[in-house]
Design a protein around this motif. Structure first.
Motif, PDB file in Angstrom:
ATOM      1  N   GLY A  24      35.696  37.202  44.481  1.00 26.26           N
ATOM      2  CA  GLY A  24      34.635  36.866  43.648  1.00 26.26           C
ATOM      3  C   GLY A  24      34.589  38.051  42.586  1.00 26.26           C
ATOM      4  N   ALA A  25      34.770  37.418  41.205  1.00 30.35           N
ATOM      5  CA  ALA A  25      34.649  38.553  40.041  1.00 30.35           C
ATOM      6  C   ALA A  25      33.143  37.985  39.298  1.00 30.35           C
ATOM      7  CB  ALA A  25      35.782  38.420  39.080  1.00 30.35           C
ATOM      8  N   GLY A  26      32.256  37.486  39.892  1.00 35.62           N
ATOM      9  CA  GLY A  26      30.860  37.339  39.349  1.00 35.62           C
ATOM     10  C   GLY A  26      30.314  38.857  39.219  1.00 35.62           C
ATOM     11  N   PRO A  27      28.859  38.952  38.808  1.00 35.94           N
ATOM     12  CA  PRO A  27      28.398  40.302  38.684  1.00 35.94           C
ATOM     13  C   PRO A  27      28.452  41.098  39.898  1.00 35.94           C
ATOM     14  CG  PRO A  27      26.723  38.359  38.488  1.00 35.94           C
ATOM     15  CD  PRO A  27      28.006  37.799  38.411  1.00 35.94           C
ATOM     16  N   ASP A  75      39.034  32.807  41.771  1.00 36.60           N
ATOM     17  CA  ASP A  75      39.955  31.548  41.308  1.00 36.60           C
ATOM     18  C   ASP A  75      39.902  31.059  40.145  1.00 36.60           C
ATOM     19  OD1 ASP A  75      37.314  30.517  41.518  1.00 36.60           O
ATOM     20  OD2 ASP A  75      37.670  28.944  42.861  1.00 36.60           O
ATOM     21  N   ASN A  76      39.011  31.859  39.326  1.00 37.43           N
ATOM     22  CA  ASN A  76      38.699  31.556  38.058  1.00 37.43           C
ATOM     23  C   ASN A  76      39.537  32.549  37.001  1.00 37.43           C
ATOM     24  OD1 ASN A  76      37.675  30.450  35.413  1.00 37.43           O
ATOM     25  ND2 ASN A  76      35.687  29.872  36.536  1.00 37.43           N
ATOM     26  N   ASP A  77      39.517  32.280  35.772  1.00 35.54           N
ATOM     27  CA  ASP A  77      39.843  33.629  35.017  1.00 35.54           C
ATOM     28  C   ASP A  77      38.753  33.900  33.879  1.00 35.54           C
ATOM     29  OD1 ASP A  77      40.295  31.458  33.366  1.00 35.54           O
ATOM     30  OD2 ASP A  77      42.329  31.688  33.377  1.00 35.54           O
TER      31      ASP A  77
HETATM   32  C1  FAD Z   1      19.864  28.686  35.904  1.00 37.23           C
HETATM   33  C2  FAD Z   1      20.015  30.107  36.544  1.00 37.23           C
HETATM   34  C3  FAD Z   1      19.387  31.028  36.367  1.00 37.23           C
HETATM   35  C4  FAD Z   1      19.347  32.063  36.588  1.00 37.23           C
HETATM   36  N1  FAD Z   1      18.678  33.304  36.384  1.00 37.23           N
HETATM   37  C5  FAD Z   1      18.597  34.461  36.658  1.00 37.23           C
HETATM   38  C6  FAD Z   1      18.182  35.695  36.357  1.00 37.23           C
HETATM   39  O1  FAD Z   1      17.191  35.408  35.478  1.00 37.23           O
HETATM   40  N2  FAD Z   1      18.187  36.761  36.933  1.00 37.23           N
HETATM   41  C7  FAD Z   1      19.023  37.213  38.036  1.00 37.23           C
HETATM   42  O2  FAD Z   1      19.112  38.191  38.768  1.00 37.23           O
HETATM   43  N3  FAD Z   1      19.517  35.998  38.613  1.00 37.23           N
HETATM   44  C8  FAD Z   1      19.341  34.746  37.936  1.00 37.23           C
HETATM   45  N4  FAD Z   1      20.358  33.664  38.564  1.00 37.23           N
HETATM   46  C9  FAD Z   1      21.395  33.907  39.742  1.00 37.23           C
HETATM   47  C10 FAD Z   1      22.513  34.560  39.272  1.00 37.23           C
HETATM   48  O3  FAD Z   1      23.092  33.826  38.419  1.00 37.23           O
HETATM   49  C11 FAD Z   1      23.321  34.660  40.736  1.00 37.23           C
HETATM   50  O4  FAD Z   1      22.323  35.114  41.512  1.00 37.23           O
HETATM   51  C12 FAD Z   1      24.478  35.473  40.534  1.00 37.23           C
HETATM   52  O5  FAD Z   1      25.527  34.922  39.390  1.00 37.23           O
HETATM   53  C13 FAD Z   1      25.039  35.722  41.651  1.00 37.23           C
HETATM   54  O6  FAD Z   1      26.309  36.577  41.577  1.00 37.23           O
HETATM   55  P1  FAD Z   1      27.382  36.418  42.580  1.00 37.23           P
HETATM   56  O7  FAD Z   1      28.425  37.632  41.919  1.00 37.23           O
HETATM   57  O8  FAD Z   1      26.907  36.847  43.957  1.00 37.23           O
HETATM   58  O9  FAD Z   1      28.154  35.180  42.666  1.00 37.23           O
HETATM   59  P2  FAD Z   1      28.661  34.201  41.474  1.00 37.23           P
HETATM   60  O10 FAD Z   1      28.127  34.573  40.001  1.00 37.23           O
HETATM   61  O11 FAD Z   1      28.463  32.700  41.794  1.00 37.23           O
HETATM   62  O12 FAD Z   1      30.259  34.532  41.409  1.00 37.23           O
HETATM   63  C14 FAD Z   1      31.084  33.866  42.544  1.00 37.23           C
HETATM   64  C15 FAD Z   1      32.502  33.986  42.089  1.00 37.23           C
HETATM   65  O13 FAD Z   1      33.362  33.735  43.130  1.00 37.23           O
HETATM   66  C16 FAD Z   1      34.484  33.114  42.800  1.00 37.23           C
HETATM   67  N5  FAD Z   1      35.104  32.438  44.074  1.00 37.23           N
HETATM   68  C17 FAD Z   1      34.414  31.343  44.470  1.00 37.23           C
HETATM   69  N6  FAD Z   1      35.407  30.884  45.488  1.00 37.23           N
HETATM   70  C18 FAD Z   1      36.318  31.694  45.442  1.00 37.23           C
HETATM   71  C19 FAD Z   1      37.546  31.691  46.386  1.00 37.23           C
HETATM   72  N7  FAD Z   1      37.908  30.871  47.238  1.00 37.23           N
HETATM   73  N8  FAD Z   1      38.552  32.775  45.772  1.00 37.23           N
HETATM   74  C20 FAD Z   1      38.341  33.453  44.952  1.00 37.23           C
HETATM   75  N9  FAD Z   1      37.141  33.313  44.130  1.00 37.23           N
HETATM   76  C21 FAD Z   1      36.210  32.634  44.456  1.00 37.23           C
HETATM   77  C22 FAD Z   1      33.998  32.174  41.835  1.00 37.23           C
HETATM   78  O14 FAD Z   1      34.928  31.739  40.931  1.00 37.23           O
HETATM   79  C23 FAD Z   1      32.959  33.337  41.001  1.00 37.23           C
HETATM   80  O15 FAD Z   1      33.414  33.918  39.866  1.00 37.23           O
HETATM   81  C24 FAD Z   1      20.164  32.419  37.751  1.00 37.23           C
HETATM   82  C25 FAD Z   1      21.066  31.403  38.343  1.00 37.23           C
HETATM   83  C26 FAD Z   1      21.087  30.356  37.601  1.00 37.23           C
HETATM   84  C27 FAD Z   1      21.943  29.300  37.977  1.00 37.23           C
END
Ligand code: FAD
Lengths: 539, 69
Positions: free
Chosen positions: A32-35, A56-58
């Motif tokens: 996962g390349a989320g935050p 899985d995205n780019d």
């Molecule tokens: C409308 C909205 C408002 C929000 N507001 C806030 C805010 O103001 N402040 C705050 O702190 N948080 C907020 N959030 C929450 C925040 O967006 C999430 O908590 C944050 O994105 C989580 O990050 P993450 O890296 O854990 O997961 P994600 O950002 O979901 O990243 C997961 C990554 O994993 C990848 N992935 C998934 N499955 C696979 C696989 N099988 N193989 C390879 N890669 C895979 C995906 O492509 C994705 O890039 C909000 C969320 C929403 C929806």
């Protein structure tokens, strides 16, 4: 013009690993390349740990998603080398207005405490946050750091073993296998890793839908946060208006659970509501509309052998109080220095169980806070609505009721109270810097304290003698010697000494306090260090 | 527990009948939802005046009429 979130930032490229005759082993693989995944990878790479991020995205996050980033997140971002671009681009606000029904009941000014390098929080689209992180990864790569992001690499199977993990990965050119000493799963709320390992995701579940609209306003609109309870344009629900950079405004309309999502999303239904919200004469353009569904829950354990969960994959909260990304960054902040010590053989694997203890405590605190906000915003019974409305009505006239109004509490960093890594508090000092607390910032000469405390164990002495460094259990602890003579604003005294003339603090690489005493004591601080790395179990 | 941390459950209102009449007259002419709202506001105003969380907890328990606690 293409939006940032429409441009591939880490396009698929064939890796040598795909042509290897047997699966290549990496010290750490992040899914996962989320935050959260990017934060983990940057943190580890900065410490010289080889790390591969698979996604899985780019592209960066689609749409703005998270927009409020807290001070603690910015402090962690400073440690990760990306605090400045975030703060330069982000929007800061201080004035909030609260509306109830058809009227404004009060307004407040946040007036954040002085003497901190970073503001209480900034508003910034998540796609910018991620873009700057990817940029930081590129910079690290240029400096030769062992870090890689592999786009369009979808993890499709995981095998767990005592001392490693195996992964099967699908790419546009077929699948390949990898091995990792450690796997960090940051694959989001729907975590495929969690599902592949058949793990739970339990807790008190709230279900709600939110219509998220990003609008561009033509008129000058003030940089304020507006929150509505039960407004005429969204009866029985709530609404939020928040400023983002680039003249974009975030509008959140709570919709409840039983709704027709497709119908609610149509512009002919969205636009009249927004017009009612902003006033007839405000001109705006709809940039992006989406409906989100939220739940509040967490995994029972975040560590499962060599697989460690972080961010939304481990816990999910409602959006009130902006705790998703903010708490996810505290996860990796907590995890990475521990993992580094384990990889280097300086700590036992069991140190990672304290990641579980400390961050489950953090997740529970977040779930509690966001559940309470949800209970206030959407009362669950008739009497809870009567009480909620009473608070709002009173708040219009009396100051006392305003602290009871809960439209989401600001995300504050978690204090690891009662953590097994803490030594008993031996200083009758300020509560905010007791063992387990994240160090409060303070002005220091031309700069600030926190940047001096990052990435290694530090012995902070204030008006106290101590050796310049000492070594214990293979770890060198460096001293940072301060004196209140240079403390013009008295912030250091207030935040670290209280009524004491001197103090000595042992501070962890993640800037949390491990121990404190009025003066240096060699054997006590050696024991405190061993305890902070999980090598001393009696208190 | 010192004296101030203790919820008073012995008579403490000066001219109790007058107070009770004031309470009733505050509700006079109100609909049920209006009365409920007034009571809720009154609870909050009084709770803020007390402030002490220990006393408030005792008050919540006393109001629940849980005998033997
Ligand atoms: C409308 C909205 C408002 C929000 N507001 C806030 C805010 O103001 N402040 C705050 O702190 N948080 C907020 N959030 C929450 C925040 O967006 C999430 O908590 C944050 O994105 C989580 O990050 P993450 O890296 O854990 O997961 P994600 O950002 O979901 O990243 C997961 C990554 O994993 C990848 N992935 C998934 N499955 C696979 C696989 N099988 N193989 C390879 N890669 C895979 C995906 O492509 C994705 O890039 C909000 C969320 C929403 C929806």
């Amino acid at each position: 013009m293409n939006k940032i979130f429409e441009i591939p930032l880490y396009s698929y490229q064939r890796s040598d690993d795909q042509d290897a005759s047997s699966p290549v082993r990496h010290p750490v693989v992040v899914i996962g390349a989320g935050p959260v995944g990017l934060a983990a990878a940057i943190d580890l790479a900065q410490q010289g740990v080889g790390v591969v991020v698979l996604d899985d995205n780019d592209k960066v996050s689609f749409g703005s998603r998270a927009i409020c980033f807290s001070k603690r997140t910015l402090e962690i971002a400073d440690r990760l080398g990306l605090g400045d671009p975030l703060v330069d681009k982000g929007v800061q606000w201080n004035l909030g207005k609260v509306f109830f029904d058809d009227r404004k009941v009060y307004e407040f000014n946040l007036l954040p405490e002085e003497g901190h390098k970073r503001p209480a929080f900034i508003n910034l689209q998540q796609y910018y946050f991620e873009e700057y992180m990817v940029q930081r990864v590129r910079d690290l790569q240029e400096q030769g750091a062992p870090i890689e992001i592999r786009g369009r690499n979808k993890v499709s199977a995981i095998g767990t073993h005592d001392d490693h993990v195996t992964l099967e990965i699908d790419t546009p050119e077929g699948s390949y296998n990898l091995e990792a000493d450690w796997l960090i799963a940051c694959d989001g709320a729907g975590s495929p890793t969690r599902q592949m390992l058949g793990l739970d995701f339990v807790g008190r579940v709230f279900e709600d839908n939110f219509l998220i609209a990003d609008v561009i306003m033509e008129a000058d609109f003030p940089t304020e946060r507006w929150f509505w309870f039960d407004p005429p344009f969204n009866k029985g629900q709530s609404a939020l208006l928040h400023k983002q950079p680039d003249g974009v405004w975030r509008i959140d309309l709570q919709l409840g659970w039983d709704i027709d999502k497709e119908r609610e999303k149509r512009p002919e239904n969205v636009i009249p509501r927004i017009r009612e919200m902003l006033g007839e004469d405000v001109k705006f353009e709809l940039e992006w509309v989406s409906i989100y569904t939220f739940q509040c829950r967490r995994m029972e354990k975040f560590r499962h052998g060599r697989v460690i969960f972080a961010g939304d994959a481990a816990h999910q909260v409602s959006p009130f109080g902006a705790r998703g990304a903010n708490s996810g960054l505290q996860d990796t902040d907590n995890l990475c220095w521990k993992l580094k010590l384990v990889l280097d053989g300086q700590a036992d694997e069991s140190l990672l169980d304290t990641y579980d203890v400390e961050r489950i405590h953090g997740a529970d605190e977040n779930i509690l806070n966001s559940s309470r906000s949800t209970d206030f915003i959407t009362p669950k019974s008739e009497m809870s609505r009567v009480l909620r409305d009473a608070v709002l009505d009173l708040s219009e006239q009396y100051e006392f009721a305003r602290p009871l109004v809960n439209s989401g509490r600001l995300s504050l960093p978690c204090t690891y109270e009662g953590s097994p890594l803490n030594s008993a508090d031996a200083l009758n000092g300020p509560e905010r810097s007791a063992p387990g607390s994240p160090c409060p910032d303070a002005p220091l000469g031309d700069g600030y304290l926190l940047p001096q405390l990052a990435d290694r164990f530090t012995l902070l002495t204030i008006n106290a003698d101590a050796p310049d460094s000492f070594e214990e259990a293979g770890i060198t602890v460096h001293r940072l010697a301060l004196s209140t003579q240079d403390d013009k604003t008295r912030a250091l005294r207030e935040r670290y000494l209280g009524d004491n003339d001197s103090a000595v603090y042992l501070i962890r690489p993640d800037q949390h306090v491990a121990a404190r005493r009025p003066s240096f004591d060699d054997s006590q601080f050696r024991a405190a260090l061993r305890r902070a790395i999980g090598k001393e179990h009696s208190a | 527990m010192n004296h101030q941390d203790q919820l008073i459950l012995t008579p403490n209102i000066d001219r109790a009948d007058d107070f009770y009449a004031d309470l009733l007259s505050a509700h006079e002419g109100l609909s049920k939802p209006e009365s409920d709202a007034l009571n809720a506001r009154l609870v909050l105003v009084l709770a803020n005046h007390i402030g002490d969380r220990d006393v408030l907890k005792q008050a919540l328990a006393a109001a629940a009429l849980n005998k033997g606690e």
